[in-house]
Design an enzyme around this catalytic site. Structure first.
Site, PDB file in Angstrom:
ATOM      1  N   LYS B  78      34.001  -1.247   1.329  1.00 25.21           N
ATOM      2  CA  LYS B  78      33.076  -1.083   2.464  1.00 25.21           C
ATOM      3  C   LYS B  78      32.806   0.401   2.682  1.00 25.21           C
ATOM      4  O   LYS B  78      33.716   1.239   2.560  1.00 25.21           O
ATOM      5  CB  LYS B  78      33.712  -1.680   3.722  1.00 25.21           C
ATOM      6  CG  LYS B  78      32.794  -1.696   4.957  1.00 25.21           C
ATOM      7  CD  LYS B  78      33.483  -2.412   6.121  1.00 25.21           C
ATOM      8  CE  LYS B  78      32.556  -2.528   7.336  1.00 25.21           C
ATOM      9  NZ  LYS B  78      33.195  -3.248   8.449  1.00 25.21           N
ATOM     10  N   SER B 153      30.699  -6.886  10.727  1.00 28.43           N
ATOM     11  CA  SER B 153      29.964  -5.808  10.129  1.00 28.43           C
ATOM     12  C   SER B 153      30.164  -5.691   8.610  1.00 28.43           C
ATOM     13  O   SER B 153      29.384  -4.998   7.961  1.00 28.43           O
ATOM     14  CB  SER B 153      30.323  -4.475  10.775  1.00 28.43           C
ATOM     15  OG  SER B 153      31.683  -4.217  10.644  1.00 28.43           O
ATOM     16  N   SER B 177      35.046  -8.259  12.175  1.00 31.19           N
ATOM     17  CA  SER B 177      34.162  -7.846  11.095  1.00 31.19           C
ATOM     18  C   SER B 177      34.593  -8.169   9.681  1.00 31.19           C
ATOM     19  O   SER B 177      33.815  -7.964   8.762  1.00 31.19           O
ATOM     20  CB  SER B 177      33.891  -6.344  11.214  1.00 31.19           C
ATOM     21  OG  SER B 177      33.143  -6.096  12.390  1.00 31.19           O
TER      22      SER B 177
END
Lengths: 477, 490, 93
Positions: B78, B153, B177
């Site tokens: 990420k 997210s 997330s």
């Protein structure tokens, strides 16, 4: 400095840079100097994802100072974020301590005009330093070497009542910091910073007036001058009907005045909250005790000991202990020559004077403690007179030679042999009949003439007491 | 072809046994990425040194050197995690060109285990969002159905693994997330106990909630990856010295003796019926596997949401203060008009560099911390947070693990805000409480919705009790044997 | 109770440039969100210590040793503007 009906109310915030190897929250170097942006790391640059880790030594030093300042050492304290924007503040916040500082409620005793006064200390807390910015007209440059260096902020109660007291308080704090070897206390270089909070009120009034903060005060002399100026400025303002604005002013040492910073009037809202990247600082009571027992003899205790062990007056003791190196010097000399008062006098007058003029510290003085001791022994056993000693001292300072060697080399030994002196006295009396007559007719002042002549004839080496005694005897006829 | 279907631990085993080279593995996943990323947009940056780094792993194996449990495994990382020499943006214009000179501890540990970063995964800007629609680099499509969001997210991380562009992804979880996109994309996603995994080098959103964790195709991979990244870090004062158990070696689908708590506050009409069916089924599987079901209560569940938003926006407002265009990142174009003063310089950089959602949250947090409001808002929220945590401690005195939904619905459509406000509100409740309390939580695939979209099951355990949570997930996975993959993936 | 959020003041404090038309939009959004926070105020928290770190973690300090992690070049590698080895910004004063 009297201010008529007005009473100044002064508090000092002293920031001390702690002499650690690495920074408060990261392992990059905390040393002064270094090439531009050399002493950095992701943490001190405020890079994404960087996190603080507490420097144990900085905590230790803070506890040391707190103990030396007679503070309560909190077994739990919290680091908080002080949020504001400035280019030399890489994270956009400073990690500091807010409502749970590590030290609280201390005090320090100071001497002003021979009087002892206790100044209460509100708190001392740990925080990190910001970087440095320099300004060049249409741009500014940022160096982050200093960002993250550990600081201890020491805040006094607003109980200081005069500029002189303020300067003395600052000196005392500095002395203690240097004793503990945690900060070199250099105001000019910035390892010690002094912000002064000043307000005035009518004598007898209990409410505080509006407080003004003064920054950029980088010597003890300026502490006194800046505060004095500010007090006067506030009094003048109030007396001409103006209101004092709560603000920060900068001291201008060349013009000896304080100037408004003229920045946005809104008081900064720092939005303090506990730093979630750090756990509360929990101190082991036994660790604090260990630090306490390892504290060097502090100035106050040392001064007390000088009084009891060496019989020195309180004033002398207090002056001697201000600098640990001076106190050490005194003890070495005093133990050797066994005349502490004489050692004290020589240090406080001649040595301090010479050090100031040559801008040296006592560790680099040309006369070592044992050399001073030797010189004093020569006075005490009457080898030289105290007057001659001044000359010897000057020579010692210039050359670093031992007193004994100088005295021998220059044949300066004091003449104590009464017979020898008597010879000279008789000669002088014989050579100056008219002065004799004058003296005997009542002109007492002429005595000095004879003393001078005998001293001159003996190249200053005649023991003054003996000279006096003999002249008195001989001129009595 | 087979390698793209293999779980990460299998890939590592094959690479170590020299049945396939790390380079071949990486080539295969690179091809898959080339095939799908233009459409799915799972990666903001593809690592152009990936093949070289894979070759280095092969060289080590050839020399007989130790390579680690994830040897040759491509990882989607990420874009909140700093990767040295590889652009890291947090999906923000503010960091559009930031190339970190250092790597996050998590990244270093993965590399030490032999893994190779294939690319930086897309996400909501600064991890603020639950649909990956706030990214400066464009939204991400759910590989299961391009009309739907992958969740957020960590949307890019989830999409990358679901589309088999990588067998493992690392995401971050502040309020769900990792778990929610894992649920939306049919993956196993783990948020460890707060303090298990180092946050050093991870762009901070909310410091006292953020945790990185694995997003994988199966429970064993998740456990293995979690072992690699967990453990105390000397650069993060909030990591725990608790030893890291060998979770992957102790997975047990026999749940006899285990008590599973079902919070009555979780099971309301807010949950869509088809989702509820999937969750109920998983609960029954746990029972069949030997667990005893226990009703528990988490009375402060509802208030978790405002507490979450207060605490996270306050911390974020401070964490994002460093993004100012002074030392790195976006600087506005001042060539036509110089800034009025330094404050204006900052305001223009940040005003232009940050997206709307980020600015909204910074302002909320700034306001809540500001003079006069601190006690009533931030401090109060922190007090309630303690009570919320105590709720869980009391609950775990009665059970070993908690089960419930991850979200009230499966993935929603791109551009659609769920129209049922009660559903919107209740959604966050399932996930934020674990971050507030610091307990671990995970999502494991439980089935599909009426649209054929994945639905995940959430499992929580007490602090540092990840094994219990993983075992429940393992039992569910074993029983369900879900085999579907998104259409058009191969 | 409706909270009146002074958006301009908050935006200044947060250094976020706001277009004039944005102010009222944010005003509405922020105030609406703040209404949710009122639920929190209703919980009795008498005598409860605020919680920051949700897990029990042992205190760890760092030994006072120097470690060089980055070079000056690294430090400046992302600088939008520099002068020599210093970061360059518009005039601060």
């Amino acid at each position: 400095m009297a201010y008529g009906n007005w009473e100044p109310v002064i508090g000092l915030e002293i920031h001390a840079q702690l002499q650690t190897v690495s920074k408060m929250f990261s392992s990059d170097s905390a040393s002064f100097g270094g090439a531009d942006n050399e002493n950095i790391s992701p943490v001190s640059l405020g890079m994404p994802g960087a996190l603080p880790v507490i420097n144990k030594k900085a905590v230790e030093y803070s506890v040391k100072v707190g103990l030396a300042l007679n503070c309560e050492i909190k077994t739990q304290s919290i680091f908080a974020r002080k949020n504001y924007f400035y280019p030399d503040l890489p994270k956009g916040y400073q990690i500091s301590q807010y409502d749970q500082p590590i030290c609280e409620k201390g005090y320090v005793d100071i001497f002003v005009n021979g009087e002892k006064r206790r100044i209460d200390i509100t708190r001392a807390h740990m925080e990190e330093d910001a970087g440095k910015s320099t300004h060049h007209g249409d741009y500014s440059l940022i160096n982050l070497n200093r960002a993250g260096v550990p600081l201890l902020e020491i805040v006094s109660d607003p109980v200081i009542r005069s500029p002189a007291e303020a300067a003395e308080y600052a000196r005392t704090i500095r002395g203690i910091l240097r004793y503990l070897d945690v900060c070199d206390g250099n105001l000019e270089e910035g390892s010690l910073r002094c912000d002064c909070n000043v307000s005035v009120r009518k004598k007898g009034e209990t409410k505080f007036g509006t407080r003004v903060e003064i920054k950029n005060v980088n010597s003890f002399r300026f502490v006194e001058k800046a505060i004095d100026y500010e007090i006067q400025r506030q009094i003048d303002s109030i007396e001409s009907g103006e209101k004092i604005i709560q603000e920060t002013r900068l001291y201008d040492s060349t013009k000896n005045r304080t100037n408004s910073m003229r920045s946005k009037e809104e008081a900064s809202d720092y939005r303090y909250f506990p730093d979630p990247d750090l756990l509360p600082v929990r101190l082991d009571v036994s660790w604090v005790e260990k630090i306490k027992s390892s504290l060097p003899e502090l100035p106050l205790a040392r001064a007390a000991r000088f009084q009891s062990a060496y019989g020195l007056p309180e004033y002398d003791s207090t002056v001697l202990v201000l600098e640990k190196s001076i106190a050490d010097y005194f003890e070495v000399a005093a133990k050797e020559c066994k005349n502490p008062k004489a050692v004290s006098n020589w240090i406080m007058t001649d040595i301090m004077r010479e050090l100031k003029e040559s801008e040296k510290d006592i560790e680099h003085a040309p006369i070592k403690a044992s050399q001073l001791a030797e010189m004093i022994k020569l006075i005490d056993d009457k080898t030289i007179s105290s007057k001659m000693a001044k000359t010897v001292f000057a020579e010692m300072w210039k050359t670093g030679q031992n007193a004994g060697d100088i005295v021998k080399a220059q044949g300066m030994s004091q003449i104590t042999d009464a017979g020898a002196i008597e010879k000279i006295v008789d000669e002088i009396i014989a050579k100056n009949p008219s002065q004799v007559t004058e003296y005997l007719s009542g002109k007492e002042k002429v005595f000095g003439f004879f003393v001078g002549q005998v001293m001159k004839a003996s190249k200053g080496q005649a023991n003054p007491e003996t000279v006096n005694d003999l002249l008195k005897k001989k001129l009595k006829v | 072809m087979d390698i793209l279907k293999s779980p990460a631990t299998d890939i590592a085993a094959q690479v170590k046994q020299k049945k396939i080279s790390a380079k071949e593995v990486m080539s295969a996943f690179m091809k898959q990425t080339e095939k799908h990323n233009g459409n799915i947009n799972a990666f903001i940056t593809v690592n152009d040194k990936a093949l070289q780094e894979a070759e280095k792993v092969d060289a080590k194996i050839a020399k007989g050197e130790e390579v680690g449990p994830l040897a040759g495994v491509p990882i989607a990382v990420k874009d909140m995690l700093c990767t040295k020499g590889l652009r890291t943006t947090a999906a923000s214009k503010m960091l559009y060109n930031f190339v970190p000179p250092y790597s996050a501890t998590v990244v270093k540990r993965l590399e030490a285990a032999g893994a190779v970063t294939i690319g930086k995964a897309n996400q909501d800007e600064f991890a603020m969002g639950s649909s990956n629609e706030t990214s400066h680099f464009g939204g991400v499509k759910n590989p299961w159905n391009a009309d739907y969001v992958p969740g957020g997210s960590s949307g890019g991380s989830a999409a990358a693994v679901a589309a088999r562009m990588a067998p493992i992804a690392i995401g971050t979880d502040t309020g769900g997330s990792i778990r929610q996109p894992s649920s939306f994309c049919g993956l196993v996603g783990v948020k460890p106990t707060y303090g298990r995994v180092s946050r050093y080098g991870i762009v901070a959103f909310a410091s006292s909630l953020d945790q990185a964790g694995p997003m994988t195709l199966n429970v064993k991979d998740a456990a293995a990856a979690l072992e690699v990244i967990s453990g105390q870090c000397d650069h993060d004062s909030t990591t725990s010295a608790q030893p890291v158990p060998k979770w992957s070696q102790n997975l047990n689908s026999d749940l006899k003796g285990m008590k599973i708590g079902l919070p009555k506050e979780y099971f309301t009409d807010a949950i869509r019926p088809d989702v509820r069916k999937v969750v109920d089924n998983a609960i029954q599987i746990a029972k069949s596997a030997g667990a005893e079901l226990v009703e528990i209560s988490l009375p402060l569940t509802r208030v978790g949401v405002p507490v979450y938003y207060l605490v996270t926006t306050c911390e974020a407002s401070s964490n994002l203060a460093r993004y100012d265009g002074v030392r790195y990142g976006y600087r506005a174009d001042f060539s036509k008009s110089a800034p009025e003063d330094i404050a204006d310089f900052y305001s223009r950089n940040r005003g232009e560099g940050f997206g709307l959602e980020v600015k909204r949250r910074i302002m909320l947090g700034t306001f809540a911390l500001s003079s006069g409001y601190y006690d009533a808002y931030y401090k109060k929220a922190c007090q309630v947070r303690r009570l919320l945590r105590e709720d869980f401690l009391k609950a775990f005195a009665k059970c070993d693990a908690i089960m419930g939904p991850v979200f009230t619905t499966p993935a929603f459509k791109v551009g659609e805000k769920i129209n049922n406000p009660l559903q919107m509100y209740m959604n966050d409740i399932y996930t934020v409480s674990a971050n507030l309390a610091g307990i671990p939580g995970m999502s494991v695939p439980g089935g599909y919705s009426q649209e054929g979209l994945p639905v995940g099951i959430q499992i929580n355990a007490a602090h540092f009790e990840e094994q219990k949570m993983l075992n429940v997930a393992y039992a569910i996975e074993k029983a369900l044997q879900l085999k579907e993959v998104p259409n058009g993936i191969w | 109770m409706d909270i009146m959020i002074d958006v301009k003041k908050v935006a200044d404090l947060a250094r976020l440039h706001m277009q004039p038309d944005e102010e009222s939009k944010y005003q509405a959004q922020l105030s609406a969100i703040f209404k949710y926070f009122e639920e929190v105020a209703l919980i009795d928290t008498n005598g409860i210590e605020p919680l920051t770190t949700p897990t029990e973690i042992e205190q760890v300090w760092r030994a006072d040793e120097k470690v060089t992690e980055l070079t000056t070049e690294d430090a400046l590698s992302n600088a939008p503007a520099k002068s020599g080895q210093l970061f360059r910004v518009p005039p601060v004063v």
